[in-house]
Design a protein around this motif. Structure first.
Motif, PDB file in Angstrom:
ATOM      1  N   ILE A  83     -17.338  -8.708 -92.799  1.00  0.00           N
ATOM      2  CA  ILE A  83     -18.128  -9.936 -92.679  1.00  0.00           C
ATOM      3  C   ILE A  83     -19.427  -9.841 -93.479  1.00  0.00           C
ATOM      4  O   ILE A  83     -19.953  -8.742 -93.653  1.00  0.00           O
ATOM      5  CB  ILE A  83     -18.407 -10.300 -91.208  1.00  0.00           C
ATOM      6  N   PRO A  84     -19.898 -10.954 -93.980  1.00  0.00           N
ATOM      7  CA  PRO A  84     -19.316 -12.277 -93.850  1.00  0.00           C
ATOM      8  C   PRO A  84     -18.082 -12.456 -94.738  1.00  0.00           C
ATOM      9  O   PRO A  84     -18.003 -11.911 -95.834  1.00  0.00           O
ATOM     10  CB  PRO A  84     -20.432 -13.208 -94.302  1.00  0.00           C
ATOM     11  N   VAL A  85     -17.150 -13.236 -94.225  1.00  0.00           N
ATOM     12  CA  VAL A  85     -15.958 -13.636 -94.967  1.00  0.00           C
ATOM     13  C   VAL A  85     -15.926 -15.156 -94.957  1.00  0.00           C
ATOM     14  O   VAL A  85     -16.239 -15.780 -93.942  1.00  0.00           O
ATOM     15  CB  VAL A  85     -14.676 -13.066 -94.322  1.00  0.00           C
ATOM     16  N   PHE A  86     -15.563 -15.732 -96.087  1.00  0.00           N
ATOM     17  CA  PHE A  86     -15.510 -17.187 -96.217  1.00  0.00           C
ATOM     18  C   PHE A  86     -14.126 -17.642 -96.631  1.00  0.00           C
ATOM     19  O   PHE A  86     -13.514 -17.058 -97.519  1.00  0.00           O
ATOM     20  CB  PHE A  86     -16.511 -17.678 -97.281  1.00  0.00           C
ATOM     21  N   HIS A  87     -13.660 -18.706 -95.966  1.00  0.00           N
ATOM     22  CA  HIS A  87     -12.452 -19.422 -96.370  1.00  0.00           C
ATOM     23  C   HIS A  87     -12.902 -20.834 -96.720  1.00  0.00           C
ATOM     24  O   HIS A  87     -13.772 -21.390 -96.052  1.00  0.00           O
ATOM     25  CB  HIS A  87     -11.447 -19.508 -95.233  1.00  0.00           C
ATOM     26  N   LEU A  88     -12.325 -21.378 -97.761  1.00  0.00           N
ATOM     27  CA  LEU A  88     -12.606 -22.757 -98.134  1.00  0.00           C
ATOM     28  C   LEU A  88     -11.320 -23.555 -97.947  1.00  0.00           C
ATOM     29  O   LEU A  88     -10.302 -23.240 -98.571  1.00  0.00           O
ATOM     30  CB  LEU A  88     -13.106 -22.853 -99.575  1.00  0.00           C
ATOM     31  N   ASN A  89     -11.370 -24.537 -97.057  1.00  0.00           N
ATOM     32  CA  ASN A  89     -10.191 -25.325 -96.684  1.00  0.00           C
ATOM     33  C   ASN A  89      -9.015 -24.432 -96.301  1.00  0.00           C
ATOM     34  O   ASN A  89      -7.877 -24.655 -96.698  1.00  0.00           O
ATOM     35  CB  ASN A  89      -9.797 -26.295 -97.794  1.00  0.00           C
ATOM     36  N   GLY A  90      -9.315 -23.377 -95.529  1.00  0.00           N
ATOM     37  CA  GLY A  90      -8.264 -22.526 -94.991  1.00  0.00           C
ATOM     38  C   GLY A  90      -7.790 -21.417 -95.899  1.00  0.00           C
ATOM     39  O   GLY A  90      -6.940 -20.612 -95.515  1.00  0.00           O
TER      40      GLY A  90
END
Length: 118
Positions: A83-90
């Motif tokens: 973390i941090p981890v990001f998903h954009l629109n899944g």
């Protein structure tokens, strides 16, 4: 549109509204990409990431997932060291730090797709 600043709570109310403003809010936000932040407390890197993303906040909806909650154990197992981890629109986008160029490119791509679908 100032109302979009406090979107998540307003949106929940707007979905159940029969008013024109409520419907307008729903359709306006439906076109915004969703950026999911996988986080836990404390997370200084997550705090830094939020600050870096601040100038873009009107262009996406931020959804935070606390990976330490029991219902998020799958995400904890997957991301506890990242973390941090990001998903954009899944879809996975980035981890550890914000890559502004990558974020801008993907955000713009989604915005262009949404503009083409209207």
């Amino acid at each position: 549109m100032m109302v979009l600043c406090f979107l998540s709570r307003t949106l929940q109310l707007a979905r159940h509204s029969s008013s024109p403003l409520g419907r307008q809010l729903c359709s306006a936000s439906a076109n915004k990409p969703v950026l999911t932040l996988f986080t836990k407390k404390p997370c200084p890197l997550c705090d830094e990431a939020r600050e870096e993303l601040e100038p873009y906040k009107r262009r996406f909806i931020l959804q935070e997932v606390d990976i330490t909650l029991p219902e998020n154990s799958v995400w904890y197992d997957k991301y506890k060291y990242d973390i941090p981890v990001f998903h954009l629109n899944g879809k996975f986008l980035m981890k550890h730090r914000v890559d502004i160029q990558k974020f801008e490119d993907q955000l713009m791509k989604l915005e262009l797709q949404n503009d083409g679908n209207q």
